[in-house]
Design a protein around this motif. Structure first.
Motif, PDB file in Angstrom:
ATOM      1  N   PHE A 124       0.866  -1.181   0.000  1.00  0.00           N
ATOM      2  CA  PHE A 124       0.000   0.000   0.000  1.00  0.00           C
ATOM      3  C   PHE A 124       0.899   1.227   0.000  1.00  0.00           C
ATOM      4  N   GLY A 125       0.735   2.097  -0.965  1.00  0.00           N
ATOM      5  CA  GLY A 125       1.599   3.269  -1.039  1.00  0.00           C
ATOM      6  C   GLY A 125       1.391   4.035  -2.321  1.00  0.00           C
ATOM      7  N   VAL A 126       2.310   4.944  -2.613  1.00  0.00           N
ATOM      8  CA  VAL A 126       2.210   5.764  -3.817  1.00  0.00           C
ATOM      9  C   VAL A 126       3.570   5.875  -4.490  1.00  0.00           C
ATOM     10  N   THR A 127       3.538   6.062  -5.788  1.00  0.00           N
ATOM     11  CA  THR A 127       4.716   6.393  -6.577  1.00  0.00           C
ATOM     12  C   THR A 127       4.357   7.591  -7.442  1.00  0.00           C
ATOM     13  N   PHE A 128       5.104   8.669  -7.322  1.00  0.00           N
ATOM     14  CA  PHE A 128       4.817   9.876  -8.087  1.00  0.00           C
ATOM     15  C   PHE A 128       5.411   9.764  -9.485  1.00  0.00           C
ATOM     16  N   VAL A 129       4.600  10.064 -10.490  1.00  0.00           N
ATOM     17  CA  VAL A 129       5.085  10.100 -11.870  1.00  0.00           C
ATOM     18  C   VAL A 129       5.099  11.525 -12.410  1.00  0.00           C
ATOM     19  N   GLY A 130       4.615  12.468 -11.632  1.00  0.00           N
ATOM     20  CA  GLY A 130       4.654  13.886 -11.974  1.00  0.00           C
ATOM     21  C   GLY A 130       4.318  14.695 -10.744  1.00  0.00           C
ATOM     22  N   THR A 131       5.043  15.798 -10.517  1.00  0.00           N
ATOM     23  CA  THR A 131       4.819  16.587  -9.303  1.00  0.00           C
ATOM     24  C   THR A 131       4.736  18.080  -9.601  1.00  0.00           C
ATOM     25  N   SER A 132       4.476  18.435 -10.851  1.00  0.00           N
ATOM     26  CA  SER A 132       4.385  19.851 -11.189  1.00  0.00           C
ATOM     27  C   SER A 132       2.943  20.196 -11.556  1.00  0.00           C
ATOM     28  N   HIS A 133       2.746  21.273 -12.289  1.00  0.00           N
ATOM     29  CA  HIS A 133       1.404  21.760 -12.582  1.00  0.00           C
ATOM     30  C   HIS A 133       1.295  22.165 -14.046  1.00  0.00           C
ATOM     31  N   GLY A 134       0.088  22.487 -14.465  1.00  0.00           N
ATOM     32  CA  GLY A 134      -0.175  22.762 -15.871  1.00  0.00           C
ATOM     33  C   GLY A 134       0.405  24.048 -16.399  1.00  0.00           C
ATOM     34  N   PHE A 135       0.985  24.877 -15.527  1.00  0.00           N
ATOM     35  CA  PHE A 135       1.574  26.137 -15.966  1.00  0.00           C
ATOM     36  C   PHE A 135       3.099  26.071 -16.001  1.00  0.00           C
ATOM     37  N   ASP A 136       3.635  24.879 -15.832  1.00  0.00           N
ATOM     38  CA  ASP A 136       5.086  24.673 -15.833  1.00  0.00           C
ATOM     39  C   ASP A 136       5.480  23.995 -17.145  1.00  0.00           C
ATOM     40  N   PRO A 137       6.145  24.708 -18.070  1.00  0.00           N
ATOM     41  CA  PRO A 137       6.479  24.103 -19.366  1.00  0.00           C
ATOM     42  C   PRO A 137       7.541  23.018 -19.276  1.00  0.00           C
ATOM     43  N   ALA A 138       8.277  22.955 -18.172  1.00  0.00           N
ATOM     44  CA  ALA A 138       9.377  22.002 -18.070  1.00  0.00           C
ATOM     45  C   ALA A 138       9.044  20.776 -17.230  1.00  0.00           C
ATOM     46  N   GLY A 139       8.019  20.859 -16.386  1.00  0.00           N
ATOM     47  CA  GLY A 139       7.740  19.766 -15.455  1.00  0.00           C
ATOM     48  C   GLY A 139       6.604  18.869 -15.911  1.00  0.00           C
ATOM     49  N   LYS A 140       6.517  17.692 -15.282  1.00  0.00           N
ATOM     50  CA  LYS A 140       5.409  16.770 -15.506  1.00  0.00           C
ATOM     51  C   LYS A 140       4.254  17.142 -14.583  1.00  0.00           C
ATOM     52  N   THR A 141       3.047  17.175 -15.124  1.00  0.00           N
ATOM     53  CA  THR A 141       1.893  17.523 -14.309  1.00  0.00           C
ATOM     54  C   THR A 141       1.669  16.482 -13.212  1.00  0.00           C
ATOM     55  N   SER A 142       0.953  16.889 -12.170  1.00  0.00           N
ATOM     56  CA  SER A 142       0.762  16.025 -11.006  1.00  0.00           C
ATOM     57  C   SER A 142       0.044  14.732 -11.385  1.00  0.00           C
TER      58      SER A 142
END
Length: 341
Positions: A124-142
């Protein structure tokens, strides 16, 4: 095109079937009024008159010569020889860009190199595949994988999640379900991509959000709503009623957002993971919204008390906008990479 912007920016036009999202014993004052809530969260200029797509976008149509005038000075035309759009001002070309672009992907060498370290999922747990937001051109969205019984449910997968999973050594077969929280592009684009690339995947959301998703992606892709709906198995959410998933329970609520959006709490083996969804947690605003009739007492209580119980782990999407404000009284995280409990 209007349909795409309607569902993305303003949400469904017809909400007459909202009752299907709720069990029969849920009081009516616990239901959200998405139009009123969106009005109170949106631009103050549209408090009285609901915001329309035409208030935001002035659509221009190419003529028979594949040219459109914007203001009598600036024009856009199609250059069929160069296969490009050409922008002119006063007859002079000021910009030119291709009619189509090729999106990048992970190189096979990079994927093969990193997949040698296979990921072992937690109980039971989580793995993040994106931790940014829709206004960040360089990051993966949450977006993240919720592990229950060592099986994965991916929540709002960012675009090209398949490549991310390969780089992290996570076998796609471990993920058999998607939770779609809402139809803003930074949350649903990867869901459509995952559906197209997978077989027999389960899509977990409310009928209202599903309807918006189908209308939007039928308009984007040219596929019919029926064709798209046959690509996955729909698991309908009833607000407040738990859904059994891989030996645990997930209970959903509607968060406070500008379009229909869900939050949830997942319980497994005595532990709880909570996800706020895109929301605005502001006690003063909630009191004001109840006073002016936007929300009922039960709706306010539900929004006030999200995740204030004995939660093991709490998450909220990354965003810089005021309509996404949320404060978790237990714990919060914007961790990167792999996570487990």
């Amino acid at each position: 095109m209007r349909t795409i912007f309607q569902e993305t920016l303003l949400g469904p036009v017809d909400l007459s079937s909202l009752a299907i999202d709720f069990p029969a014993d849920v009081p009516r004052d616990a239901w959200p009024d998405f139009v009123k809530e969106g009005r109170d969260l949106g631009d103050p200029r549209y408090k009285e008159e609901p915001l329309k797509v035409s208030d935001l976008i002035d659509f221009k149509v190419f003529n028979d010569d594949f040219r459109v005038e914007l203001d009598g000075v600036v024009a856009i035309e199609v250059n069929p020889i160069a296969e490009s759009f050409r922008v002119t001002e006063g007859g002079s070309v000021i910009s030119e860009f291709p009619l189509s672009v090729q999106m990048g992907s992970a190189s096979p060498a990079e994927s093969e190199k990193l997949i040698s370290t296979l990921f072992v999922p937690p109980e039971f747990g989580v793995t993040f595949v994106g931790t940014s937001h829709g206004f960040d051109p360089a990051g993966k969205t949450s977006g993240f994988i919720l592990w229950m019984g060592k099986r994965g449910v991916i929540v709002d997968p960012p675009p090209y999640t398949g490549d991310v999973l390969m780089r992290m050594g996570i076998a796609p077969r471990l993920i058999d379900s998607i939770i779609l929280s809402h139809c803003h592009a930074d949350h649903d684009a990867g869901s459509f991509q995952k559906i197209l690339r997978s077989s027999n995947v389960r899509l977990i959301t409310t009928p209202t959000i599903l309807g918006s998703f189908l209308r939007k992606y039928a308009a984007i892709s040219g596929f019919s709503e029926e064709f798209i709906s046959n690509l996955f198995r729909f698991v309908p959410v009833k607000i407040g009623a738990p859904i059994r998933v891989h030996g645990g329970d997930i209970t959903f609520q509607y968060s406070l957002h500008t379009i229909p959006c869900i939050s949830f709490q997942a319980e497994y083996a005595g532990k709880t993971i909570a996800f706020s969804g895109d929301t605005c947690y502001n006690p003063e605003l909630l009191a004001e919204m109840e006073a002016n009739g936007t929300i009922g007492a039960s709706r306010r209580e539900q929004l006030m008390n999200f995740n204030f119980g004995p939660t093991s782990f709490c998450m909220r999407p990354a965003c810089r906008r005021s309509t996404h404000r949320f404060h978790c009284l237990r714990s919060s995280t914007r961790a990167r990479g792999r996570g487990c409990m």
